[in-house]
Scaffold this motif. Structure first.
Motif, PDB file in Angstrom:
ATOM      1  N   PRO A  29      24.332 -25.141  44.151  1.00 33.90           N
ATOM      2  CA  PRO A  29      23.923 -24.354  45.324  1.00 33.90           C
ATOM      3  C   PRO A  29      23.263 -23.016  44.973  1.00 33.90           C
ATOM      4  N   LEU A  30      22.783 -22.883  43.731  1.00 34.97           N
ATOM      5  CA  LEU A  30      22.191 -21.613  43.301  1.00 34.97           C
ATOM      6  C   LEU A  30      20.996 -21.211  44.170  1.00 34.97           C
ATOM      7  N   LYS A  31      20.863 -19.928  44.405  1.00 34.41           N
ATOM      8  CA  LYS A  31      19.724 -19.392  45.148  1.00 34.41           C
ATOM      9  C   LYS A  31      18.599 -18.954  44.206  1.00 34.41           C
ATOM     10  N   LYS A  32      18.972 -18.679  42.955  1.00 35.44           N
ATOM     11  CA  LYS A  32      17.974 -18.310  41.944  1.00 35.44           C
ATOM     12  C   LYS A  32      18.410 -18.869  40.595  1.00 35.44           C
ATOM     13  N   SER A  33      17.500 -18.896  39.642  1.00 41.76           N
ATOM     14  CA  SER A  33      17.797 -19.481  38.335  1.00 41.76           C
ATOM     15  C   SER A  33      18.936 -18.723  37.655  1.00 41.76           C
ATOM     16  N   PHE A  34      19.679 -19.445  36.801  1.00 43.65           N
ATOM     17  CA  PHE A  34      20.848 -18.876  36.117  1.00 43.65           C
ATOM     18  C   PHE A  34      20.716 -19.145  34.617  1.00 43.65           C
ATOM     19  N   ASP A  35      20.766 -18.069  33.812  1.00 41.06           N
ATOM     20  CA  ASP A  35      20.700 -18.198  32.358  1.00 41.06           C
ATOM     21  C   ASP A  35      22.093 -18.451  31.800  1.00 41.06           C
TER      22      ASP A  35
END
Length: 322
Positions: A29-35
């Motif tokens: 459900p991420l709203k933006k990319s995750f490193d």
């Protein structure tokens, strides 16, 4: 009764398969990319549990069972990954297994100079050669050196393309501080300044071909320094010549007279600074050298050396092996 048990079994299996399918196909459900970083040695269970805690995957058990069942649990590659919004768990796992990192691996080898580093970093598209060398001129005061030569730890690093050169140097330097913490704690006890320590370690690095000989070679140079005898280390001349734009692999007799502050055939004591970035073992060898009376050594041609206590025996060794 049997039909009832069988029905319960089928229902349970169906529910289990449904959860397995849902777990592996769950879209984050991420709203933006995750490193996300996977370090060398991280185990799959720990990796999946962290992803679960971050809310990126619905469940860690089924993905873990999948990896174990397919024997892919040991195929996950270290590196830094970017997880995109809406990616399925299976897509994320595939990314980990294929090593599709957002960072480029760069191996900076033991014994390389900052100039070698600069070429490799530029070749990999991390930063330009000139910008890296300029960043190497900004030196912490405690080092007391002209540049960062010798204090940028040789290792495999991960960088994004077009990383600022200052950021690259800081990462290499911080790794040096981390990896040498135990060695730096005994510097005062050994009565060596940081620059002296790394300078001598860099000479040992370039002279020694065998790990087992490093403490013995370090002992030779320390013996020479104690009696104010010239080090006469060939690699120091090669480094001085390289700084002057002259590349050599083998020195001639004339090269021994090459005018340079790094020429330890002409000058007493250590050169002005390190001639490469040494390995941990070379740095350790200088702090814990082999105690002996050797003042000379000559290469035997197989990577090893023959050591002598006096010039007469050294000349015999030269005649025997050259």
């Amino acid at each position: 009764m049997i039909r009832k048990i069988f029905g319960i079994f089928i229902l349970s299996l169906s529910i289990l398969l449904f959860f397995a399918y849902f777990s592996l196909n769950f879209r984050n459900p991420l709203k933006k990319s995750f490193d996300f970083e996977i370090k060398k040695g991280d185990n799959p269970k720990g990796i999946l549990k962290i992803l679960k805690e971050k809310g990126i995957i619905f469940d860690w058990q089924f993905p873990y069972i999948y990896l174990k069942f397919t024997k892919l649990d040991k195929k996950i590659k270290a590196g830094e990954y970017q997880i995109q919004p809406g990616e399925r768990v299976m897509d994320i796992l595939k990314k980990f297994l294929e090593g599709r990192t957002i960072y480029i691996p760069v191996t900076l080898k033991e014994g390389w100079t900052i100039f070698d580093y600069a070429k490799e970093l530029e070749r990999k598209g991390i930063c330009s050669k000139d910008s890296f060398l300029n960043s190497c001129k900004r030196v912490p005061l405690w080092i007391e050196a002209k540049n960062m030569e010798g204090f940028l730890y040789p290792d495999t690093y991960f960088f994004r393309k077009n990383t600022p050169s200052d950021e690259v140097v800081i990462k290499l330097y911080n790794n040096f501080l981390k990896k040498t913490k135990d060695l730096r704690q005994v510097l005062q006890e050994k009565k060596l300044k940081p620059l002296e320590w790394i300078t001598l370690a860099s000479i040992v690095e370039r002279e020694a071909k065998m790990e087992s000989e490093k403490p013995k070679i370090a002992g030779v140079y320390l013996n020479r320094l104690k009696i104010n005898m010239k080090l006469e280390a060939d690699p120091t001349i090669l480094y001085g010549m390289a700084l002057a734009g002259i590349e050599r692999k083998i020195l001639t007799k004339e090269d021994l007279k090459f005018p340079s502050d790094y020429n330890t055939y002409l000058n007493y004591g250590l050169p002005p600074g390190p001639i490469c970035n040494p390995s941990y073992s070379s740095m350790k060898a200088v702090l814990y050298p082999e105690e002996h009376n050797f003042l000379f050594f000559v290469a035997k041609g197989d990577g090893s050396h023959i050591f002598s206590e006096n010039l007469k025996d050294h000349i015999k060794a030269i005649q025997l092996y050259r």
